[in-house]
Design a protein around this motif. Sequence first.
Motif, PDB file in Angstrom:
ATOM      1  N   TYR A   1       0.817  -1.352   0.004  1.00 22.50           N
ATOM      2  CA  TYR A   1       0.216  -0.097   0.109  1.00 22.50           C
ATOM      3  C   TYR A   1       0.732   1.341   0.078  1.00 22.50           C
ATOM      4  CZ  TYR A   1      -3.728  -3.188   0.548  1.00 22.50           C
ATOM      5  OH  TYR A   1      -4.770  -4.066   0.154  1.00 22.50           O
ATOM      6  N   GLY A   2       1.972   1.349   0.199  1.00 22.16           N
ATOM      7  CA  GLY A   2       2.955   2.339   0.134  1.00 22.16           C
ATOM      8  C   GLY A   2       3.958   2.124  -1.139  1.00 22.16           C
TER       9      GLY A   2
ATOM     10  N   ASN B   1      -4.824  19.412   0.659  1.00 22.48           N
ATOM     11  CA  ASN B   1      -3.914  18.873   1.480  1.00 22.48           C
ATOM     12  C   ASN B   1      -4.143  17.400   1.736  1.00 22.48           C
ATOM     13  OD1 ASN B   1      -1.938  20.644   3.103  1.00 22.48           O
ATOM     14  ND2 ASN B   1      -3.795  21.819   3.505  1.00 22.48           N
ATOM     15  N   ILE B   2      -3.222  16.393   1.598  1.00 21.40           N
ATOM     16  CA  ILE B   2      -3.255  15.163   1.517  1.00 21.40           C
ATOM     17  C   ILE B   2      -1.996  14.636   2.003  1.00 21.40           C
ATOM     18  CG2 ILE B   2      -2.696  14.629  -0.865  1.00 21.40           C
ATOM     19  CD1 ILE B   2      -4.717  12.692  -0.831  1.00 21.40           C
ATOM     20  N   SER B   3      -2.010  13.285   2.664  1.00 16.46           N
ATOM     21  CA  SER B   3      -0.871  12.818   3.097  1.00 16.46           C
ATOM     22  C   SER B   3      -0.108  11.904   2.012  1.00 16.46           C
ATOM     23  CB  SER B   3      -0.909  12.075   4.470  1.00 16.46           C
ATOM     24  OG  SER B   3      -1.389  10.817   4.144  1.00 16.46           O
TER      25      SER B   3
ATOM     26  N   LEU C   1      -0.498   7.231  -1.702  1.00 19.22           N
ATOM     27  CA  LEU C   1      -0.149   6.003  -2.290  1.00 19.22           C
ATOM     28  C   LEU C   1      -1.101   4.726  -2.082  1.00 19.22           C
ATOM     29  CD1 LEU C   1       3.783   6.495  -0.926  1.00 19.22           C
ATOM     30  CD2 LEU C   1       2.702   6.491  -3.221  1.00 19.22           C
ATOM     31  N   ASP C   2      -1.533   5.055  -0.807  1.00 16.35           N
ATOM     32  CA  ASP C   2      -2.593   3.876  -0.642  1.00 16.35           C
ATOM     33  C   ASP C   2      -3.991   3.813  -1.500  1.00 16.35           C
ATOM     34  OD1 ASP C   2      -3.756   2.302   1.665  1.00 16.35           O
ATOM     35  OD2 ASP C   2      -5.578   3.277   1.129  1.00 16.35           O
ATOM     36  N   LYS C   3      -4.225   5.140  -1.846  1.00 20.51           N
ATOM     37  CA  LYS C   3      -5.424   5.094  -2.858  1.00 20.51           C
ATOM     38  C   LYS C   3      -5.043   4.485  -4.112  1.00 20.51           C
ATOM     39  CE  LYS C   3      -8.447   8.856  -1.248  1.00 20.51           C
ATOM     40  NZ  LYS C   3      -8.700  10.214  -1.090  1.00 20.51           N
TER      41      LYS C   3
ATOM     42  N   ASN D   1      11.695   7.969   1.826  1.00 22.24           N
ATOM     43  CA  ASN D   1      11.047   7.264   0.696  1.00 22.24           C
ATOM     44  C   ASN D   1       9.577   7.500   0.236  1.00 22.24           C
ATOM     45  OD1 ASN D   1      13.412   6.004  -0.042  1.00 22.24           O
ATOM     46  ND2 ASN D   1      13.119   4.071   1.152  1.00 22.24           N
ATOM     47  N   VAL D   2       8.726   7.694   1.440  1.00 18.99           N
ATOM     48  CA  VAL D   2       7.435   8.079   1.215  1.00 18.99           C
ATOM     49  C   VAL D   2       7.161   9.286   0.383  1.00 18.99           C
ATOM     50  CG1 VAL D   2       5.223   8.397   2.159  1.00 18.99           C
ATOM     51  CG2 VAL D   2       6.775   7.003   3.373  1.00 18.99           C
TER      52      VAL D   2
END
Lengths: 590, 389
Positions: A321-322, A391-393, A398-400, A420-421
Amino acid sequence: MKLKDWIAPFYVWKRAFEKPFTVPKPLKERPGSPRYRGFHQNDLDTCIGCGTCSSICQNHAIDMVPVDGIETHKGDSGLRPRIDYGRCCWCALCVDICPTTSLSMSNEYVWIDTDADVFRFIPGSEKKPWDSFKKGYKREEEYQLVDPRRIEMEMLPPEERVKSFLEMVKGYSREQAQKEADRCIQCGICTATCPAHMDIPGYIKAVRENKIEDGLKLMYETNPMPAMCGRVCTHQCEEDCALAHTGDAISIRWLKRYLADQVELDDYSKAMPVDILSNGKQIAIIGAGPGGLSAAYYLRLLGYEITIYEANDKGGGMTRYGIPEYRLPYDQLDKDIEYILSLGVEIKYNTRVGKDISFQEIHKESDAVLISIGLMLPYKMEIPGEDLPGNISGLEVLDKITRGEKVHFEEKVAVIGGGNVAMDSARTARTFGADVTVLYRRRIEDMPADEEEIIDAQQEKVTFITQAIPLRIEQAEDKRLSFIYGLAEMVDQGEGKRPKPVLIEGKEFSIVVDMVISAIGQGADFSFLPMEYEKLFSRKNQLKIDEFFRTRDSKIFASGDIANQTKDAISAIADGHRAARSIDHFLKNL
Amino acid sequence: MKNRDREKFPNVLNGIPVIDLESQKFLKVWQGPQHPGVTGNISLEVTLSGDEVVDLKTHVGYLHRGFEKLMERRKYLQCFTIVCRICVPEPDTNEYVFAAATEELAGITIPEKAKWLRTLVLEMARLASFLMWIGGQAGALGMGTIAQWTVAQRDYILDLFEELTGARVYHMYMVPGGVRGDIPDGFIEHVEKVMKGVEKVLYDVEIALLNNAIFKMRAKGLGYISKAMVDEYGIVGPNARAAGLARDIRKDSPYLIYDQLDFNVITGTHSDALERTFVRFREMLQCVSLIRQVINKMPRNGAYYTHIPNPLHWKIPAGETYVRAEASRGEYGYYMVSDGTEYPRRVQVRGPSYTHAIAVLEKLAIGTNLADLAGLMVSLHTCPPEIER
Ligand SMILES: Cc1cc2nc3c(=O)[nH]c(=O)nc-3n(C[C@H](O)[C@H](O)[C@H](O)COP(=O)(O)OP(=O)(O)OC[C@H]3O[C@@H](n4cnc5c(N)ncnc54)[C@H](O)[C@@H]3O)c2cc1C
Ligand code: SF4
Ligand code: SF4
């Protein structure tokens, strides 16, 4: 016989008047030639104790010994070569092969002593007159026994990469893999560095000798997710590879991938026949990330009945998910997971502990519980305007994408963070055509992200703004956001510590974007643990665990990102393995 | 051999001479295993009648170091460091044939410059070996002084080796894949200086030895090798060339860059110790000329080494080969078998001394005067270390 034959020889009497060839006493020592293979010198600070000098010496003249003042540490065995001049033939192969070039020879050749034992000595450690000699045999630049250059990995060109989620690394062909594997000097320094202590020289040898199944088996002894790790492992081993001192490290990660890629999942059971005798004991694992899966694999081999509770509908945790698909295609992750499941491990998907099932219930029904829930909660920047739309994390983005949900990347995107994220989010946004700027508090060289990731992002035309400290986010025109940041000055924190970014007051800059992706770190979500387990924590959100990965509750163990400092897949796998061994140990000794 | 002399000889029973020492007709003398004119150890069991040799047996075994066997347990690159030890006075031929055989089996081509450097070293080695030999040859026939001059010149060549390879005797320079280092600064001038010195000494040697009535009288007719014997006994090198056979591996199947060098095969006719001395003497001058040609024509730039696979686990495909070169004593070859593993399956060293010092010497010795026996042995240029590998 001619008359000449009787007379001519007397001609050479003239030699009686010539300078004699012999050297008169007292004997004067002539220095050996500049290339002379004389007594050894070793620069102990450069030497890493890899022992390659000892492996090549055909006279067994070298053994590796501990030396006062040199500690074993990452990338250094702590041992140093000791040479026995009763055996050495001064061939200098040890000098030729030394990957760090620490070992060389002086042009000194006279050493007289009445005690025969002194001729077994540790060059560099026992002080000798020739230690500082500049002349003597040194390996020539052009003459290298081991090819210093690695076989380059073929990658999709950056222009292609930004167009799709196709895997960008193409993988080695058999010929390339064998050639790369040939460079390995089998010193094993990497094994010590690898968090899972994989037998790297062993599986590289399997590549070299084309014994693929042996290699696969060897990898599974310490790592049950080689297809995944062969693609995205942080490869700390390569940092410490002996060859990296004067050339390129062996492509250890790509060789691991090569081995895993050669065997179809259907053939795994043939390569690794297992005979599992169930012992009837129940282990519950929370989280099907690398940590949980690794523990499940090793516990299952020991005969335990395993149930993994997983909140998501698929396994792999953050690696699914990442990590984006262009780095780790989902089918490769599936391959690793399916093999583990094929041994009889059960995963209960879509089962969030604390919501779909209570922790108490699991605790009651199992002989031991392993918590490997990873870090799922993105940290907030804690600045004004963080809740404005747009704004989003990074984790959410990545999950979406993994779930196939739509994310609307508008024209211009700012990514905050240097790990890395952040890189994955930035590059993912590029893939959707956005114009991406990464803002990071420190300098490029301080970024925790893999160097390759940074380079790849740069190649894909991601812009970097460094030493930028987020101050606030303001609403701009047309629903856009104005990201305001200050400049940081790097303040030295003393040796061995990263310099600290300190805000330079008074200077503000802004960048107007359509979307702000924050990726400044993440924490664990322990909300599933009822109040009575408060005692498990040493401080907020931090489980207290001992060297056996056991918490303060003797039945509860922990592994993965919540249990280690490195927070990467291989460390999670290593913890999982160790936790499995501890669980086995404790249950057997109850 | 005149018929009347036969009575001095032992009776032969079933092809074996029966030496009845009790009869007091014969005397047994052991020569060696140390011989001033010969490198290494070999023992001669001489049976005399008066001072004439009636029977000779050579005894070896003083030098056995088991190299061929050792190599079966050494990786290819590790073997490279021990082959030089097989022959002390001329180690480089061993290095060359070992490297060339390995390269052939492994399918490796070495860079052009490495070929020139290898040729240079081989000729320097031949010259050094001849210089040592001629000292022994003169000494064995009563002229110890010549050795003082020529061995000193050999020492200057060893200086050159030290400069180029890093060692005086065991050079370990021709590594599989090429050579271990380029020519150092100033080396070419040093070579020329040493060559001048060698020429000067050779001029003196020519006058003092080759024009010396006593030497000539003692060497003439000593150890005659007929043309027929050459093939029958497998005689090679100057020993065969002095018998009039123009055989030289450097011409017959040129290796390295010998086909680009200007030289002729030197032959003789009389085929005795004196003729062999003449042939070797001219070969020394030829070495000097070849060394000069190499340093003048050698490419100044370019690689001298090509990567071999990682020597720690270098496996060479199964195969076999025989690679040979012209050493100072003649054809020198390695028969090498690889079986696809990291170790050579078999390395068989063929040194010319095996025949020259055993079969040939045992035959030629019969009928010679005991005082000439050493001169005869040296005239065959025997080198015991290469008999016992
Ligand atoms: C974007 C990104 C990129 C990364 N890139 C790399 C990389 O290139 N190389 C590398 O080595 N590492 C990388 N990592 C880190 C790596 O993914 C993690 O270190 C690793 O996945 C940690 O494994 P884990 O088992 O501890 O937890 P996770 O992989 O985080 O798995 C935890 C699992 O537990 C589940 N879970 C959580 N709470 C509950 C609950 N209450 N009930 C049931 N299930 C629950 C989650 O759904 C999840 O599946 C990256 C991480 C991210 C986020
Ligand atoms: S090969 Fe070099 S670096 Fe390795 S132990 Fe020997 S001297 Fe040290
Ligand atoms: S010089 Fe050769 S024999 Fe001596 S220690 Fe080094 S490898 Fe061994």
